[in-house]
Design an enzyme around this catalytic site. Structure first.
Site, mmCIF file in Angstrom:
data_model
loop_
_atom_site.group_PDB
_atom_site.id
_atom_site.type_symbol
_atom_site.label_atom_id
_atom_site.label_comp_id
_atom_site.label_asym_id
_atom_site.label_seq_id
_atom_site.Cartn_x
_atom_site.Cartn_y
_atom_site.Cartn_z
ATOM 1 N N SER A 138 1.148 -1.387 0.108
ATOM 2 C CA SER A 138 -0.039 -0.502 -0.088
ATOM 3 C C SER A 138 0.558 1.582 0.209
ATOM 4 O O SER A 138 2.093 1.575 0.486
ATOM 5 C CB SER A 138 -1.388 -0.039 1.465
ATOM 6 O OG SER A 138 -1.665 1.202 1.452
ATOM 7 N N TYR A 178 -2.401 -0.959 10.913
ATOM 8 C CA TYR A 178 -2.045 -1.316 8.586
ATOM 9 C C TYR A 178 -1.012 -1.364 7.977
ATOM 10 O O TYR A 178 -0.335 -1.466 7.802
ATOM 11 C CB TYR A 178 -3.717 -1.040 8.570
ATOM 12 C CG TYR A 178 -3.831 -0.677 7.653
ATOM 13 C CD1 TYR A 178 -4.418 -1.752 6.530
ATOM 14 C CD2 TYR A 178 -3.123 0.171 5.568
ATOM 15 C CE1 TYR A 178 -4.485 -2.492 5.053
ATOM 16 C CE2 TYR A 178 -3.324 -0.162 4.794
ATOM 17 C CZ TYR A 178 -4.112 -1.328 4.032
ATOM 18 O OH TYR A 178 -4.780 -1.471 3.377
#
Ligand code: NAD
Ligand code: MG
Length: 315
Positions: free
Chosen positions: A207, A220
């Site tokens: 990401s 995360y």
């Protein structure tokens, strides 16, 4: 882009009604509308079928060109979002696929499977929890049986829960996020390796958060940095076996992960608008990156993270 342009561009919010495909020359700022999703959370891990506006998984907009003829792929989180778009693209490119997902996402998985079967490809749907160590192993065995082998592993399933503050990240969330996002990758690769012949590929989903962590996503984001590092280390270890390992790093993509707790609800109406292209990405816009990394045409690409983020600078 002016707010007037954004409004016009956003006249139709649903992205699944496009009539073009990824090979048509077009303006990337206008390929999809600027979306402004409602500030409302979806229950559980979210279903694609309940998304407002609808996302484009490529059902009508991904054109295959034979780049994965005869290949056999296992895709985690293949029921929705980026994994579903990748499954559809792989099948259009000539691959047979197994998708895996949580049992409560069965309806999404069946919709994706229908699209793939309509293309005349083989698809197997296997529900289970990636936190379950025994499942990770049996999943690979079931996939090998269904496909008659395995030569592409896409580690894409993931968990993202936004919190107002760092203190709100409790142990349960922390452990689940690390378990699903990074520990499951170790377990799946370990189970898959005995089956992967030279030419096989592993693709991990990381990401933009790996480089630009949001204060609302500290747990995360740190798993995503770990995935980048894991990808590079594993690629060094497996290259001599002829197995290439790479990653794809999405920016803000309109998938069920986001409205099901991945963003604080108040952030949803502006989702993706701060990218250089001025809009969120659609899941199918990620698919060509996975196809490229899976196909033999990327034969000299090893340990790379391919950023697909609408223009968000990365190191
Ligand atoms: P998504 O919700 O469509 O996909 C995530 C999938 O993970 C779910 O569909 C589910 O099948 C699977 N999953 C979650 N917990 C699981 C568990 N315990 N066991 C088994 N499967 C489980 O959302 P997405 O955005 O397509 O996510 C795919 C990947 O993309 C994730 O790794 C996510 O971190 C990454 N990513 C997404 C974005 C984005 O903006 N959407 C940005 C960067 C990275
Ligand atoms: Mg899902």
């Amino acid at each position: 882009m002016s707010s007037q342009d954004k409004k016009q561009n956003g006249a139709t919010q649903n992205a699944d009604q496009t009539t073009t495909d990824q090979l048509v020359f077009q303006d990337p700022t206008k390929r999809y509308p600027v979306i402004s999703p409602p500030a409302k959370a979806l229950p559980g891990t979210g279903l694609d079928s309940e998304m407002t506006p609808k996302a484009d998984l490529g059902e009508k907009s991904y054109r295959g060109t034979g780049r994965l003829e005869g290949r056999k792929a296992l895709i985690t989180g293949g029921d929705s979002g980026i994994g579903a778009a990748t499954a559809i693209a792989f099948s259009r490119e000539g691959a047979d696929v197994v998708i895996t997902y949580l049992p409560e996402e069965e309806s999404d998985a069946q919709e994706v499977a229908e699209v793939i079967r309509a293309d005349g490809r083989t698809v197997e749907t296997i529900a289970g929890d990636l936190r379950d160590k025994a499942f990770a192993k049996s999943l690979v065995e079931q996939a090998v049986k269904a496909l008659g082998g395995l030569d592409i592993l896409v580690n894409n399933g993931g968990k993202q829960v936004a919190t107002e503050s760092f203190d709100d990240i409790d142990d349960e969330q922390l452990e689940a996020t690390y378990d699903i996002n990074i520990l499951a990758m170790f377990r799946l690769v370990r189970a898959a390796l005995p089956h992967l012949k030279p030419g096989s590929t592993i693709i991990n989903t990381t990401s933009i958060q790996a480089y630009s962590p949001s204060p609302t996503l500290i747990d995360y984001a740190s798993t995503k940095a770990a995935i980048n590092n894991f990808t590079k280390g594993l690629s060094e270890a497996l290259a001599e076996k002829g197995i290439r390992v790479n990653a794809v790093a999405p920016g803000p993509i309109w998938t069920p992960l986001q409205p099901s707790g991945g963003q604080l609800p108040e952030a949803l109406p502006e989702f993706g608008q701060s990218t250089a292209l001025g809009r969120a990405g659609q899941p199918t816009e990620l698919a060509p990156a996975y196809v490229f990394l899976a196909s033999p045409e990327s034969s000299y690409v090893v340990g790379e993270t391919l950023n697909v983020n609408g223009g968000m600078p990365t190191p």
